[in-house]
Write an enzyme that holds these catalytic residues in place. Structure first.
Site, PDB file in Angstrom:
ATOM      1  N   ASN A 155       0.873  -1.289   0.020  1.00 27.02           N
ATOM      2  CA  ASN A 155      -0.023   0.233   0.044  1.00 27.02           C
ATOM      3  C   ASN A 155       0.829   1.206  -0.028  1.00 27.02           C
ATOM      4  O   ASN A 155       0.654   2.158  -0.500  1.00 27.02           O
ATOM      5  CB  ASN A 155      -0.993   0.075   1.235  1.00 27.02           C
ATOM      6  CG  ASN A 155      -0.362  -0.093   2.604  1.00 27.02           C
ATOM      7  OD1 ASN A 155       0.807  -0.533   2.720  1.00 27.02           O
ATOM      8  ND2 ASN A 155      -1.094   0.508   3.538  1.00 27.02           N
ATOM      9  N   LYS A 178      12.325  -7.988   1.020  1.00 20.82           N
ATOM     10  CA  LYS A 178      11.348  -8.370   0.045  1.00 20.82           C
ATOM     11  C   LYS A 178      10.157  -7.573  -0.194  1.00 20.82           C
ATOM     12  O   LYS A 178       9.261  -7.512   0.854  1.00 20.82           O
ATOM     13  CB  LYS A 178      11.103  -9.734   0.719  1.00 20.82           C
ATOM     14  CG  LYS A 178      10.158 -10.662  -0.591  1.00 20.82           C
ATOM     15  CD  LYS A 178       9.129 -11.647   0.154  1.00 20.82           C
ATOM     16  CE  LYS A 178       7.886 -10.945   0.292  1.00 20.82           C
ATOM     17  NZ  LYS A 178       6.966 -10.296  -0.675  1.00 20.82           N
ATOM     18  N   PRO A 179      10.092  -6.842  -1.168  1.00 15.91           N
ATOM     19  CA  PRO A 179       8.734  -5.879  -1.375  1.00 15.91           C
ATOM     20  C   PRO A 179       7.557  -6.833  -1.421  1.00 15.91           C
ATOM     21  O   PRO A 179       7.839  -8.039  -1.844  1.00 15.91           O
ATOM     22  CB  PRO A 179       9.192  -5.259  -2.503  1.00 15.91           C
ATOM     23  CG  PRO A 179      10.147  -5.878  -3.316  1.00 15.91           C
ATOM     24  CD  PRO A 179      10.916  -6.811  -2.309  1.00 15.91           C
ATOM     25  N   GLY A 231       2.831  -5.160   7.548  1.00  9.59           N
ATOM     26  CA  GLY A 231       1.955  -5.836   6.686  1.00  9.59           C
ATOM     27  C   GLY A 231       0.841  -6.383   7.495  1.00  9.59           C
ATOM     28  O   GLY A 231       0.612  -5.541   8.736  1.00  9.59           O
ATOM     29  N   GLU A 253       5.182  -3.790  12.264  1.00 10.22           N
ATOM     30  CA  GLU A 253       4.117  -2.679  11.896  1.00 10.22           C
ATOM     31  C   GLU A 253       2.826  -3.376  11.347  1.00 10.22           C
ATOM     32  O   GLU A 253       2.955  -3.706  10.074  1.00 10.22           O
ATOM     33  CB  GLU A 253       4.933  -1.658  10.999  1.00 10.22           C
ATOM     34  CG  GLU A 253       5.822  -0.689  11.609  1.00 10.22           C
ATOM     35  CD  GLU A 253       5.460   0.366  12.655  1.00 10.22           C
ATOM     36  OE1 GLU A 253       6.187   0.901  13.152  1.00 10.22           O
ATOM     37  OE2 GLU A 253       4.090   0.240  12.769  1.00 10.22           O
ATOM     38  N   LEU A 254       1.959  -3.666  11.874  1.00 10.36           N
ATOM     39  CA  LEU A 254       0.709  -4.621  11.544  1.00 10.36           C
ATOM     40  C   LEU A 254      -0.600  -3.621  11.287  1.00 10.36           C
ATOM     41  O   LEU A 254      -0.564  -2.352  11.240  1.00 10.36           O
ATOM     42  CB  LEU A 254       0.393  -5.574  12.464  1.00 10.36           C
ATOM     43  CG  LEU A 254       1.951  -6.235  13.015  1.00 10.36           C
ATOM     44  CD1 LEU A 254       1.669  -7.412  14.024  1.00 10.36           C
ATOM     45  CD2 LEU A 254       2.552  -7.041  11.764  1.00 10.36           C
ATOM     46  N   CYS A 287      -3.153   1.932   6.695  1.00 10.83           N
ATOM     47  CA  CYS A 287      -3.065   0.952   8.208  1.00 10.83           C
ATOM     48  C   CYS A 287      -3.665   2.024   9.105  1.00 10.83           C
ATOM     49  O   CYS A 287      -4.110   1.440  10.290  1.00 10.83           O
ATOM     50  CB  CYS A 287      -1.632   0.656   8.678  1.00 10.83           C
ATOM     51  SG  CYS A 287      -0.553   1.760   8.520  1.00 10.83           S
ATOM     52  N   GLU A 384     -10.481  -4.531   9.906  1.00  8.25           N
ATOM     53  CA  GLU A 384      -9.807  -3.680   9.231  1.00  8.25           C
ATOM     54  C   GLU A 384     -10.538  -3.719   7.943  1.00  8.25           C
ATOM     55  O   GLU A 384     -10.366  -4.846   6.990  1.00  8.25           O
ATOM     56  CB  GLU A 384      -8.280  -4.212   9.041  1.00  8.25           C
ATOM     57  CG  GLU A 384      -7.500  -2.828   8.572  1.00  8.25           C
ATOM     58  CD  GLU A 384      -6.012  -3.228   8.417  1.00  8.25           C
ATOM     59  OE1 GLU A 384      -5.615  -4.235   7.923  1.00  8.25           O
ATOM     60  OE2 GLU A 384      -5.273  -2.370   8.968  1.00  8.25           O
ATOM     61  N   GLU A 461       8.719   3.171  14.194  1.00 13.46           N
ATOM     62  CA  GLU A 461       9.764   3.685  13.046  1.00 13.46           C
ATOM     63  C   GLU A 461       9.523   5.096  12.851  1.00 13.46           C
ATOM     64  O   GLU A 461       8.416   5.638  13.226  1.00 13.46           O
ATOM     65  CB  GLU A 461       9.076   3.188  11.702  1.00 13.46           C
ATOM     66  CG  GLU A 461       9.183   1.463  11.817  1.00 13.46           C
ATOM     67  CD  GLU A 461       8.748   0.785  10.581  1.00 13.46           C
ATOM     68  OE1 GLU A 461       8.010   1.313   9.674  1.00 13.46           O
ATOM     69  OE2 GLU A 461       9.490  -0.137   9.991  1.00 13.46           O
TER      70      GLU A 461
HETATM   71  N1  NAD Z   1       1.253  -0.735  10.758  1.00 11.74           N
HETATM   72  C1  NAD Z   1       1.870   0.027   9.750  1.00 11.74           C
HETATM   73  O1  NAD Z   1       2.914   0.656   9.587  1.00 11.74           O
HETATM   74  C2  NAD Z   1       1.368  -0.618   8.270  1.00 11.74           C
HETATM   75  C3  NAD Z   1       1.650   0.068   7.027  1.00 11.74           C
HETATM   76  C4  NAD Z   1       1.346  -0.443   5.799  1.00 11.74           C
HETATM   77  C5  NAD Z   1       0.349  -1.655   6.010  1.00 11.74           C
HETATM   78  N2  NAD Z   1       0.276  -2.343   7.040  1.00 11.74           N
HETATM   79  C6  NAD Z   1      -1.036  -3.389   7.178  1.00 11.74           C
HETATM   80  O2  NAD Z   1      -0.471  -4.304   6.079  1.00 11.74           O
HETATM   81  C7  NAD Z   1      -1.726  -4.948   5.418  1.00 11.74           C
HETATM   82  C8  NAD Z   1      -1.795  -4.735   4.035  1.00 11.74           C
HETATM   83  O3  NAD Z   1      -0.539  -5.022   3.576  1.00 11.74           O
HETATM   84  P1  NAD Z   1      -0.319  -6.507   2.764  1.00 11.74           P
HETATM   85  O4  NAD Z   1      -1.709  -6.908   2.032  1.00 11.74           O
HETATM   86  O5  NAD Z   1       0.729  -6.561   1.924  1.00 11.74           O
HETATM   87  O6  NAD Z   1      -0.160  -7.297   3.790  1.00 11.74           O
HETATM   88  P2  NAD Z   1       0.553  -8.891   3.906  1.00 11.74           P
HETATM   89  O7  NAD Z   1       0.436  -9.171   5.214  1.00 11.74           O
HETATM   90  O8  NAD Z   1      -0.580  -9.660   3.007  1.00 11.74           O
HETATM   91  O9  NAD Z   1       1.678  -8.783   2.991  1.00 11.74           O
HETATM   92  C9  NAD Z   1       2.739  -7.848   3.590  1.00 11.74           C
HETATM   93  C10 NAD Z   1       4.173  -8.588   2.928  1.00 11.74           C
HETATM   94  O10 NAD Z   1       4.201  -9.882   3.625  1.00 11.74           O
HETATM   95  C11 NAD Z   1       4.613 -10.594   2.333  1.00 11.74           C
HETATM   96  N3  NAD Z   1       4.090 -12.019   2.842  1.00 11.74           N
HETATM   97  C12 NAD Z   1       2.595 -12.335   2.803  1.00 11.74           C
HETATM   98  N4  NAD Z   1       2.722 -13.390   3.501  1.00 11.74           N
HETATM   99  C13 NAD Z   1       3.882 -14.118   3.672  1.00 11.74           C
HETATM  100  C14 NAD Z   1       4.717 -15.267   4.202  1.00 11.74           C
HETATM  101  N5  NAD Z   1       3.742 -16.413   4.842  1.00 11.74           N
HETATM  102  N6  NAD Z   1       5.960 -15.089   4.694  1.00 11.74           N
HETATM  103  C15 NAD Z   1       6.767 -14.120   4.387  1.00 11.74           C
HETATM  104  N7  NAD Z   1       6.206 -13.091   3.871  1.00 11.74           N
HETATM  105  C16 NAD Z   1       4.752 -12.881   3.582  1.00 11.74           C
HETATM  106  C17 NAD Z   1       3.805 -10.269   1.346  1.00 11.74           C
HETATM  107  O11 NAD Z   1       4.492 -10.666   0.020  1.00 11.74           O
HETATM  108  C18 NAD Z   1       4.186  -8.775   1.517  1.00 11.74           C
HETATM  109  O12 NAD Z   1       5.465  -8.185   1.019  1.00 11.74           O
HETATM  110  C19 NAD Z   1      -2.678  -4.226   6.263  1.00 11.74           C
HETATM  111  O13 NAD Z   1      -3.214  -5.050   7.190  1.00 11.74           O
HETATM  112  C20 NAD Z   1      -2.160  -2.935   6.608  1.00 11.74           C
HETATM  113  O14 NAD Z   1      -2.829  -2.469   7.942  1.00 11.74           O
HETATM  114  C21 NAD Z   1       0.416  -1.868   8.439  1.00 11.74           C
HETATM  115  O1  LIG Z   2      -0.304   2.035   5.499  1.00 10.67           O
HETATM  116  C1  LIG Z   2       0.486   2.397   6.629  1.00 10.67           C
HETATM  117  C2  LIG Z   2       1.203   3.617   6.463  1.00 10.67           C
HETATM  118  O2  LIG Z   2       2.347   3.550   7.556  1.00 10.67           O
HETATM  119  C3  LIG Z   2       0.605   4.760   6.415  1.00 10.67           C
HETATM  120  S1  LIG Z   2       1.469   6.222   6.441  1.00 10.67           S
HETATM  121  O3  LIG Z   2       1.739   6.734   5.114  1.00 10.67           O
HETATM  122  O4  LIG Z   2       2.453   6.036   7.282  1.00 10.67           O
HETATM  123  O5  LIG Z   2       0.551   7.105   7.243  1.00 10.67           O
END
Ligand code: NAD
Ligand SMILES: O=C[C@H](O)CS(=O)(=O)O
Length: 481
Positions: A155, A178-179, A231, A253-254, A287, A384, A461
């Site tokens: 995102n 790993k993006p 994630g 960061e979840l 998030c 969420e 962070e």
């Molecule tokens: N707290 C924060 O700062 C923050 C910031 C951005 C996004 N998020 C959260 O992330 C989620 C959305 O992002 P998303 O859909 O990419 O999340 P996701 O957890 O599906 O994926 C995140 C990353 O993890 C990897 N991944 C997935 N399964 C894995 C596994 N089994 N082993 C290793 N890596 C794996 C994905 O390829 C990706 O690179 C939302 O819940 C959002 O709230 C939190």
């Molecule tokens: O999705 C989560 C990001 O941390 C949002 S922000 O760009 O830091 O506000």
């Protein structure tokens, strides 16, 4: 894709200063059109181990540089990112879908972490502690953790990487990133610019492929001393378990479930603008965006009417084709989840005020949505949403809304609008969240500690605290003096 510098468009992983391909590839799609825009390598386990070895080899010389030397290289990287901000934004909008204006802002936000930690690199201070014996001296030094693994979401494909790489390199660590397979192009371009900045081979490595397989390699490696993950909570828990066998430091960061509370004494117009900024940024795929909007009884009817009217005016379209307020969702799964959230709320007597259906553009576009009469038995109360849907809950007393706001396993961000000073302190202190914004709808900045409590994560962070995540403390006792 129209870039000024087409060499920023990479379709290869970056390992030990080399651009790496693989026999098998993964397609990357433009969420606005559904078209395939790139193919990225499916690296195998041996490739990941090569990247880990590269980071380990580079660590010795990188940590040996002075903080000032690392700072100079980070600042050069920062300058190159800003010099190429337009191209980085085009790449981001093409792979992630957010409006170009938001992509440019994210590139600037990501760069701000690199600038910030170019300075913080010079402030990894230790201590001299008065010893209990005159023949002794006690020191505490701060040393880099070592080789770091970072796994980041789709995102915010630039800023979530910058928010990890900057403090890691500033502290003297090297890193394997790993993006998300959905948005890898931003990461590749950042690595290209890091190389141009003079950051040595092996210090930054970008790997792509099967997430589960790469995650298993990274979490099981004893060379890697820290995992920094951003994630979903579900994946964060899994990775945290996988790191236990080698007792890695973890930063997580979840997910979030942000309450956005509007009290009777709030400035309604400001609260409406703050709610829109919080909810609909990145089409709600954020998030820290408002997940539950709580409005006090005395202003509820006025607020929902004005709020829905403002939301109905938000524009939707492909991020590269015009200055729209909202782009597409990231993929079909996100669209289906958004639909299910709305359908569930309507089935439980929610009242649709605007939106509530896929946009007439088709594809992954969804109308900005407001639902009144939201209730605690709805999915949107506990889960969420991660889409452009604002459920509006009514509340009477302050204690009631604090109970509802805290009634979640998440604890990332919370927002409220009020002007009574006593209430501001009472509510701020009662909310169980890592971050609380008062009379503001967007709180993210590099100067403040970003992070959550409960199942929203571990660690912070940004800010001076973010550097600690990549440093170990060493107690040194000098005797015989
Ligand atoms: N707290 C924060 O700062 C923050 C910031 C951005 C996004 N998020 C959260 O992330 C989620 C959305 O992002 P998303 O859909 O990419 O999340 P996701 O957890 O599906 O994926 C995140 C990353 O993890 C990897 N991944 C997935 N399964 C894995 C596994 N089994 N082993 C290793 N890596 C794996 C994905 O390829 C990706 O690179 C939302 O819940 C959002 O709230 C939190
Ligand atoms: O999705 C989560 C990001 O941390 C949002 S922000 O760009 O830091 O506000």
């Amino acid at each position: 894709m129209k870039l000024h510098d087409t060499s920023l468009f990479k379709q290869q992983a970056y390992v030990n200063g080399e651009w790496v391909s693989a026999d098998k590839t993964l397609p990357v799609h433009n969420p606005a059109t559904g078209n395939v825009i790139a193919y990225i390598p499916m690296l195998g386990a041996s490739d990941i181990r090569t990247a880990i070895k590269a980071a380990e080899s580079a660590f010795h010389d990188w940590r040996a540089k002075t903080a000032a030397e690392r700072s100079t290289l980070l600042r050069q990287w920062y300058r190159l990112i800003l010099d190429n901000q337009d191209d980085l934004a085009t790449l981001m909008t093409t792979e992630q879908g957010k409006p170009l204006r938001e992509s440019k802002a994210e590139v600037g936000y990501g760069a701000s972490f690199i600038e910030w930690y170019a300075e913080e690199a010079k402030r990894a201070y230790g201590d001299l502690i008065p010893a209990t014996r005159s023949s002794q001296r006690i020191m505490v030094t701060r040393e880099p953790v070592g080789v770091v693994a970072a796994i980041t979401p789709w995102n915010f494909p630039n800023a979530m990487i910058a928010r990890k790489v900057a403090p890691a390199l500033a502290a003297g660590c090297t890193i394997i990133i790993k993006p998300s397979e959905l948005t890898p192009l931003s990461a590749f371009a950042m690595a290209e610019l890091a190389e141009r900045a003079g950051i040595p081979a092996g210090v930054i490595n970008i790997v792509t492929g099967d997430a589960k397989e790469i995650g298993a390699e990274l979490t099981s490696s004893t060379i890697i001393r820290k995992l920094s993950f951003t994630g979903s909570t579900a994946v964060g828990k899994l990775l945290m378990k996988q790191c236990a066998d080698s007792v890695k430091k973890v930063s997580l960061e979840l997910g979030g479930n942000a309450p956005f509370i509007v009290f009777d004494d709030a400035n309604v117009e400001q609260a409406i603008q703050g709610a829109i900024a919080s909810k609909y940024r990145n089409s709600g795929q954020t998030c820290v965006c408002m997940n539950r909007l709580f409005v006090q009884e005395g202003i509820y009817d006025e607020f929902v009417e004005k709020f829905a009217e403002a939301v109905s005016k938000l524009t939707v379209g492909p991020g590269l084709d015009g200055d729209f307020n909202q782009g597409p969702l990231i993929n079909e799964a996100a669209l289906l989840k958004t639909k299910s959230m709305v359908d569930d709320a309507l089935a439980k007597k929610g009242r649709l005020l605007t939106g509530g259906r896929p946009h007439s553009l088709g594809g992954l576009f969804y109308e900005p949505t407001v639902l009144a009469n939201a209730a605690m038995d709805m999915k949107c109360y506990q889960e969420e949403i991660f889409g452009p849907v604002a459920p509006v809950f009514r509340f009477h007393h302050e204690d009631d809304v604090i109970t509802m706001a805290n009634d979640t396993r998440y604890g990332l961000a919370a927002y409220f609008y009020a002007n009574d000073l006593s209430r501001v302190f009472r509510v701020t202190e009662s909310l169980e969240y890592g971050m609380v914004a008062v009379n503001e709808g967007v709180l993210s900045t590099e100067v403040a500690p970003f992070g959550g409590i409960k199942e929203s994560g571990i660690g912070r962070e940004g800010s001076k605290y973010g550097l600690d995540e990549y440093l170990e403390m060493k107690y040194v006792l000098l005797g015989g003096i």
